[in-house]
Design a protein around this motif. Structure first.
Motif, PDB file in Angstrom:
ATOM      1  N   GLU A   1      -6.515  -7.372 -13.566  1.00  0.00           N
ATOM      2  CA  GLU A   1      -7.064  -8.007 -12.363  1.00  0.00           C
ATOM      3  C   GLU A   1      -7.049  -9.534 -12.469  1.00  0.00           C
ATOM      4  O   GLU A   1      -7.147 -10.222 -11.453  1.00  0.00           O
ATOM      5  CB  GLU A   1      -8.481  -7.486 -12.086  1.00  0.00           C
ATOM      6  CG  GLU A   1      -9.544  -7.868 -13.104  1.00  0.00           C
ATOM      7  CD  GLU A   1      -9.449  -7.104 -14.435  1.00  0.00           C
ATOM      8  OE1 GLU A   1      -8.563  -6.239 -14.579  1.00  0.00           O
ATOM      9  OE2 GLU A   1     -10.247  -7.417 -15.331  1.00  0.00           O
TER      10      GLU A   1
ATOM     11  N   ARG B   1      -0.769  -8.187  -4.617  1.00  0.00           N
ATOM     12  CA  ARG B   1      -2.043  -7.561  -4.995  1.00  0.00           C
ATOM     13  C   ARG B   1      -1.745  -6.656  -6.182  1.00  0.00           C
ATOM     14  O   ARG B   1      -1.041  -5.683  -6.059  1.00  0.00           O
ATOM     15  CB  ARG B   1      -2.607  -6.729  -3.833  1.00  0.00           C
ATOM     16  CG  ARG B   1      -2.906  -7.533  -2.578  1.00  0.00           C
ATOM     17  CD  ARG B   1      -4.139  -8.394  -2.726  1.00  0.00           C
ATOM     18  NE  ARG B   1      -4.285  -9.356  -1.655  1.00  0.00           N
ATOM     19  CZ  ARG B   1      -3.823 -10.624  -1.682  1.00  0.00           C
ATOM     20  NH1 ARG B   1      -3.176 -11.077  -2.738  1.00  0.00           N
ATOM     21  NH2 ARG B   1      -4.009 -11.432  -0.664  1.00  0.00           N
TER      22      ARG B   1
ATOM     23  N   ILE C   1      -3.306   4.756   0.508  1.00  0.00           N
ATOM     24  CA  ILE C   1      -3.861   5.163   1.801  1.00  0.00           C
ATOM     25  C   ILE C   1      -3.756   6.680   1.977  1.00  0.00           C
ATOM     26  O   ILE C   1      -3.016   7.338   1.270  1.00  0.00           O
ATOM     27  CB  ILE C   1      -3.155   4.481   3.002  1.00  0.00           C
ATOM     28  CG1 ILE C   1      -1.627   4.668   2.900  1.00  0.00           C
ATOM     29  CG2 ILE C   1      -3.516   3.005   3.021  1.00  0.00           C
ATOM     30  CD1 ILE C   1      -0.865   4.137   4.088  1.00  0.00           C
TER      31      ILE C   1
ATOM     32  N   MET D   1       0.844  -1.182   0.000  1.00  0.00           N
ATOM     33  CA  MET D   1       0.000   0.000   0.000  1.00  0.00           C
ATOM     34  C   MET D   1       0.889   1.246   0.000  1.00  0.00           C
ATOM     35  O   MET D   1       1.917   1.272   0.653  1.00  0.00           O
ATOM     36  CB  MET D   1      -0.905  -0.017   1.232  1.00  0.00           C
ATOM     37  CG  MET D   1      -2.221   0.670   1.014  1.00  0.00           C
ATOM     38  SD  MET D   1      -3.352   0.456   2.394  1.00  0.00           S
ATOM     39  CE  MET D   1      -3.789  -1.282   2.288  1.00  0.00           C
TER      40      MET D   1
ATOM     41  N   GLU E   1      -3.419   0.026  -4.164  1.00  0.00           N
ATOM     42  CA  GLU E   1      -4.227   0.601  -3.091  1.00  0.00           C
ATOM     43  C   GLU E   1      -3.458   1.780  -2.525  1.00  0.00           C
ATOM     44  O   GLU E   1      -2.261   1.680  -2.266  1.00  0.00           O
ATOM     45  CB  GLU E   1      -4.483  -0.443  -1.996  1.00  0.00           C
ATOM     46  CG  GLU E   1      -5.319  -1.628  -2.478  1.00  0.00           C
ATOM     47  CD  GLU E   1      -5.399  -2.760  -1.460  1.00  0.00           C
ATOM     48  OE1 GLU E   1      -4.986  -2.560  -0.312  1.00  0.00           O
ATOM     49  OE2 GLU E   1      -5.866  -3.839  -1.843  1.00  0.00           O
TER      50      GLU E   1
ATOM     51  N   GLY F   1       1.598  -4.536  -3.610  1.00  0.00           N
ATOM     52  CA  GLY F   1       1.243  -4.870  -2.229  1.00  0.00           C
ATOM     53  C   GLY F   1       2.394  -5.354  -1.379  1.00  0.00           C
ATOM     54  O   GLY F   1       2.190  -5.824  -0.260  1.00  0.00           O
TER      55      GLY F   1
END
Lengths: 180, 180
Positions: free
Chosen positions: B164, B174, B180, B1, B178, B39
């Motif tokens: 994906e 991942r 944060i 992340m 993502e 990830g």
């Protein structure tokens, strides 16, 4: 129809433009630069130089090199037997290119059909593509394009390419190059 | 992340590498540079920066930017429901990239799996891709790649992209970023 000497000269000029734009090609790609003069005998005005990077049954990628004010004449990639025609994305890498498709005609187009061939240009909606900009042309859509005063280098990303099935507005045109 | 600040920093660095290589992108593309850190929290070692030029149901084109020695981890694009997986052509534009696929392992590979993740790298047939050179990876084929000491810029021409559905050897990964 081009002489071998004309082909070599156009290939060298295209390779020089690529080098100037910082785009590397192999010696083999240099030798295989396709010089399309469309059978009209006026390569400087109506023509296109191509490096085909890959053309599979799923996708295709080419570099298009246009000399200053050189024009790729009006054509479309027809749908065939239930399959959509070629779809292509033009991304300008260097120079400037004016793309013309159907739609509201530009009041003062920056590109001009090559003199003597005006009758074979019928769409005049203008899209100006500068380096880093791009435009996607749907299948079976009439289009033509012309480089600006410095020429242009355009990456073409597309579905499979079948140049022999292109339909040109000017019926005098022969898409597949012939060399004497 | 990644934090928003890390994303912005990686985007700026990728844009600078593109500019240095003479590859133009729009301000909007700069803002949308995808920063994939997979990830693992070690973007400098395991990561990839991408500019997606076009991704239709027929073809896709991206620019991949790798920082020096940055690695895109081992994965494949699986066949699904009778459809072949993604097929892709990597063309190096700047720097140098080492691509690894199944086959005779290189006796002294120039790339190295990121430290601590060695168990998740299983193919070691080496293809060195320099500017102007390219390599096409068939569907459903395990591969990974790493940039040389200066980093690399690689044009990817491919069939439609569905990131994906990629299958990574390292199950910790991942693919979809993502922030944060």
């Amino acid at each position: 129809m081009l002489t071998r000497s004309q082909v070599l000269s156009a290939q060298a000029r295209a390779a020089q433009m690529l080098a100037q734009a910082g785009i590397a090609i192999t010696p083999e790609e240099h030798q295989n630069v396709e010089v399309a003069e469309f059978g009209l005998g006026e390569l400087e005005k109506t023509g296109l130089e191509l490096v085909v990077y890959v053309n599979t049954d799923r996708y295709c990628a080419k570099e298009l090199i246009l000399f200053p004010r050189q024009t790729c004449p009006e054509h479309r990639h027809p749908n065939t037997a239930g399959n959509p025609g070629k779809m292509e994305t033009f991304r300008c890498r260097w120079g400037q290119v004016w793309l013309y498709v159907a739609g509201e005609p530009a009041p003062a187009p920056q590109g001009r059909p090559p003199m003597g061939s005006e009758a074979f240009y019928t769409v005049f909606h203008e899209i100006c593509i500068n380096p880093g900009e791009q435009y996607t042309i749907p299948p079976d859509t009439l289009h033509w394009f012309q480089a600006g005063d410095l020429g242009a280098i355009v990456s073409e990303f597309s579905s499979s390419s079948h140049d022999e099935s292109d339909i040109f507005t000017d019926l005098r045109i022969r898409r597949i190059p012939e060399v004497i």
